[in-house]
Design an enzyme around this catalytic site. Structure first.
Site, PDB file in Angstrom:
ATOM      1  N   LYS A 133       3.021  30.509 -17.020  1.00  0.00           N
ATOM      2  CA  LYS A 133       2.032  31.154 -16.159  1.00  0.00           C
ATOM      3  C   LYS A 133       1.906  30.378 -14.848  1.00  0.00           C
ATOM      4  CE  LYS A 133      -0.600  32.959 -20.082  1.00  0.00           C
ATOM      5  NZ  LYS A 133      -0.255  34.365 -19.852  1.00  0.00           N
TER       6      LYS A 133
ATOM      7  N   HIS B  12       5.164  30.244 -23.870  1.00  0.00           N
ATOM      8  CA  HIS B  12       5.006  31.138 -22.724  1.00  0.00           C
ATOM      9  C   HIS B  12       3.782  30.792 -21.876  1.00  0.00           C
ATOM     10  CE1 HIS B  12       2.282  33.225 -25.558  1.00  0.00           C
ATOM     11  NE2 HIS B  12       1.680  33.664 -24.476  1.00  0.00           N
TER      12      HIS B  12
ATOM     13  N   LYS C   3       8.299  29.221 -30.214  1.00  0.00           N
ATOM     14  CA  LYS C   3       7.370  28.585 -31.126  1.00  0.00           C
ATOM     15  C   LYS C   3       7.167  29.509 -32.339  1.00  0.00           C
ATOM     16  CE  LYS C   3       2.746  30.150 -29.807  1.00  0.00           C
ATOM     17  NZ  LYS C   3       2.264  30.495 -31.133  1.00  0.00           N
TER      18      LYS C   3
ATOM     19  N   ARG D 299      21.267  40.831 -37.564  1.00  0.00           N
ATOM     20  CA  ARG D 299      21.927  41.065 -38.854  1.00  0.00           C
ATOM     21  C   ARG D 299      22.048  42.549 -39.168  1.00  0.00           C
ATOM     22  NH1 ARG D 299      20.377  36.409 -43.252  1.00  0.00           N
ATOM     23  NH2 ARG D 299      21.047  34.626 -41.980  1.00  0.00           N
TER      24      ARG D 299
ATOM     25  N   GLU E 194      -9.435  35.324 -27.518  1.00  0.00           N
ATOM     26  CA  GLU E 194      -8.734  36.595 -27.660  1.00  0.00           C
ATOM     27  C   GLU E 194      -9.701  37.660 -28.167  1.00  0.00           C
ATOM     28  OE1 GLU E 194      -4.359  35.955 -29.122  1.00  0.00           O
ATOM     29  OE2 GLU E 194      -5.661  34.629 -30.289  1.00  0.00           O
TER      30      GLU E 194
ATOM     31  N   HIS F  13      -0.495  25.757 -27.534  1.00  0.00           N
ATOM     32  CA  HIS F  13      -1.024  26.202 -26.241  1.00  0.00           C
ATOM     33  C   HIS F  13      -2.099  25.258 -25.693  1.00  0.00           C
ATOM     34  CE1 HIS F  13       1.343  29.657 -26.802  1.00  0.00           C
ATOM     35  NE2 HIS F  13       0.459  30.448 -27.357  1.00  0.00           N
TER      36      HIS F  13
ATOM     37  N   ASP G  19      -1.658  27.987 -34.932  1.00  0.00           N
ATOM     38  CA  ASP G  19      -1.175  29.065 -34.075  1.00  0.00           C
ATOM     39  C   ASP G  19      -1.470  28.831 -32.606  1.00  0.00           C
ATOM     40  OD1 ASP G  19       0.018  31.725 -33.796  1.00  0.00           O
ATOM     41  OD2 ASP G  19      -1.986  32.383 -33.232  1.00  0.00           O
TER      42      ASP G  19
ATOM     43  N   LYS H 216     -10.155  34.388 -32.369  1.00  0.00           N
ATOM     44  CA  LYS H 216      -9.855  35.817 -32.314  1.00  0.00           C
ATOM     45  C   LYS H 216     -11.136  36.622 -32.443  1.00  0.00           C
ATOM     46  CE  LYS H 216      -5.067  35.724 -33.903  1.00  0.00           C
ATOM     47  NZ  LYS H 216      -4.579  36.265 -32.616  1.00  0.00           N
TER      48      LYS H 216
END
Length: 482
Positions: free
Chosen positions: A184, A180, A150, A46, A218, A242, A237, A338
């Site tokens: 892998k 993604h 996603k 945009r 993570e 995943h 998330d 996390k």
């Protein structure tokens, strides 16, 4: 494998972070490897102050940042990249886009193969897909395919509505919902590992497996994603997509053939076999201040953009039961978080212990179950732990690993987006998420969303709240924390 057919790839959100970091470098690498020598790029956003030349500069910068020599990056961008503003996304804007698509295809004598990549915030998925279809861009002289990033909805109702809107203008065989993780090499190898090796597939059931753990950890915090993450949390998330994809690949039965429809059908059957998840079998956590890799890390509630009283979970662990003939009674443990001690994605298969220890009279050691660790990142490969006798006159057992790492055997692995983009160009939907998978997954986790419960604290740099250890049950194998 033959190179992909000549194609025009239209990227919506072409100046955004995803396009710069992943999509444009992946398209270039496919080009340089000879797998996509005739793929052209039409950026669309945009932003009205971008034109062909400035977009080529953006593409050139993205490639050089990814390590491509400047001369090569410039040559590719100048010969392959174009730009078309979408403005407000009106029917007229999409009609102008259609005219530009026709002009580029005529200039390069392309056969009408079109890939539309929606590298957009979720709110833009349905309007863009609808606008493309209304302008006649869902049909073409060749093929037309649309890639959706996603998250696929925020809950069951929104996922069902998104699928409905997508299906108004597109057939399911044209829709590529991209996760993604499925790109892998090590995830793809799960199918080969199981179904090409009779030794393991014969053990892949309740008679031989005691439990399965799936961990996606993570080191990072929320970084620049606080605006999204604080309204999502770890279950939305990570677990809903995943980890559930990995769960379905581990739990599925053998497909009739190794083709997309057969594999996806078995994955959906596995998800439909999952028993309703008990809230008591779920542990939520939120990181507090701590240390990760010898670096101080602030608490989640102190992160920019996070509410000071946020109850969003940054850690989630749960026990899942799969009510199928293959897995009845075998617990699956899912865990993600996390600010954990290290970045890690792995599947741990704990095999049952022998019914009787023949070596107990020798006081050799406590006999442990054999364990298979499928490491998806980093140091991709697998480790099989088993007991051996230590050398010497005394009868002692020691637990030893048998290792395989992809890097040792094959060198560097392809980046996930390269694999997935090439699959879209080839029309292979095996590694993409079907509408039925999306809805089956959301049905599992819908009752667990937005519980409003205060998440348990865990210090940054640890493996989550101590209460998560209780999920594995008294006397069972605990979490593997390498």
């Amino acid at each position: 494998m033959a190179p992909a057919e000549p194609t025009l790839c239209c990227i919506f959100g072409a100046t955004g972070d995803l396009a710069r970091r992943k999509i444009l470098p992946a398209l270039y690498r496919l080009y340089s490897d000879g797998m996509a020598p005739n793929v052209y790029v039409l950026g669309a956003t945009r932003t009205g102050d971008v034109d062909d030349e400035s977009f080529r500069g953006i593409a050139r910068e993205a490639l050089t940042t990814a390590g491509v020599p400047d001369a090569d990056a410039s040559r590719w961008a100048e010969s392959r990249c174009y730009y078309q503003p979408i403005q407000e996304g009106t029917p007229g804007d999409f009609e102008a886009l259609a005219a530009r698509v026709d002009a580029i295809e005529a200039r390069h004598q392309l056969p009408g193969n079109r890939l539309y990549y929606l590298a957009l915030p979720p709110a833009g998925f349905a309007p863009t897909a609808t606008g493309l279809a209304s302008a006649g861009l869902a049909k073409s002289p060749g093929w037309s395919r649309i890639v959706v990033e996603k998250p696929f909805g925020r809950n069951l109702a929104s996922a069902v509505e998104l699928n409905r809107l997508l299906h108004e203008g597109w057939r399911e065989r044209q829709i590529y919902r991209i996760d993604h993780y499925l790109g892998k090499e090590t995830v793809q190898n799960l199918l080969v590992f199981r179904f090409a090796n009779a030794m393991f597939e014969s053990l892949w059931n309740r008679d031989h497996v005691a439990s399965v753990q799936i961990t996606v950890a993570e080191e990072l915090g929320v970084e620049q994603r606080a605006g999204y993450y604080d309204s999502a949390g770890a279950i939305r998330d990570m677990i809903q997509n995943h980890l559930t994809q990995l769960l379905s690949l581990v739990a599925m039965d053998a497909p009739s053939t190794i083709v997309a429809d057969a594999i996806r059908a078995e994955k959906v059957k596995a998800l439909h076999s999952v028993r309703a998840i008990d809230e008591a079998a779920v542990v939520r956590g939120q990181y507090t201040a701590g240390t990760v890799n010898e670096q101080a890390a602030r608490a989640y509630r102190d992160e920019p953009g996070v509410a000071g009283d946020s109850r969003t979970e940054t850690f989630a662990a749960m026990r899942v039961e799969v009510d199928s003939w293959r897995w009845q009674g075998v617990p699956f443990y899912l865990r993600t978080g996390k600010r954990m001690p290290r970045r890690l994605t792995e599947i741990v298969v704990n095999f049952r212990e022998p019914p009787l220890s023949l070596f107990e009279p020798y006081e050799a050691c406590h006999l442990q179950s054999d364990t298979l660790v499928l490491r998806l990142q980093p140091n991709e490969g697998f480790i099989l732990y088993f007991d051996v006798k230590t050398p010497g006159p005394t009868f002692k057992l020691a637990r030893q690993p048998l290792r395989f790492e992809y890097a040792d055997a094959f060198g560097a692995l392809p980046e996930a987006y390269e694999t997935l983009l090439l699959d879209v160009l080839e029309g292979d939907q095996t590694l993409f998420v079907h509408a039925d998978e999306v809805e089956a997954s959301w049905r599992l986790y819908e009752p667990l969303l937005d519980s409003g419960r205060e998440p348990l604290p865990y210090a940054a740099g640890t493996w989550g709240p101590p209460q998560a250890n209780a999920l594995t049950g008294k006397g069972a194998q605990g979490w593997r924390n390498p």
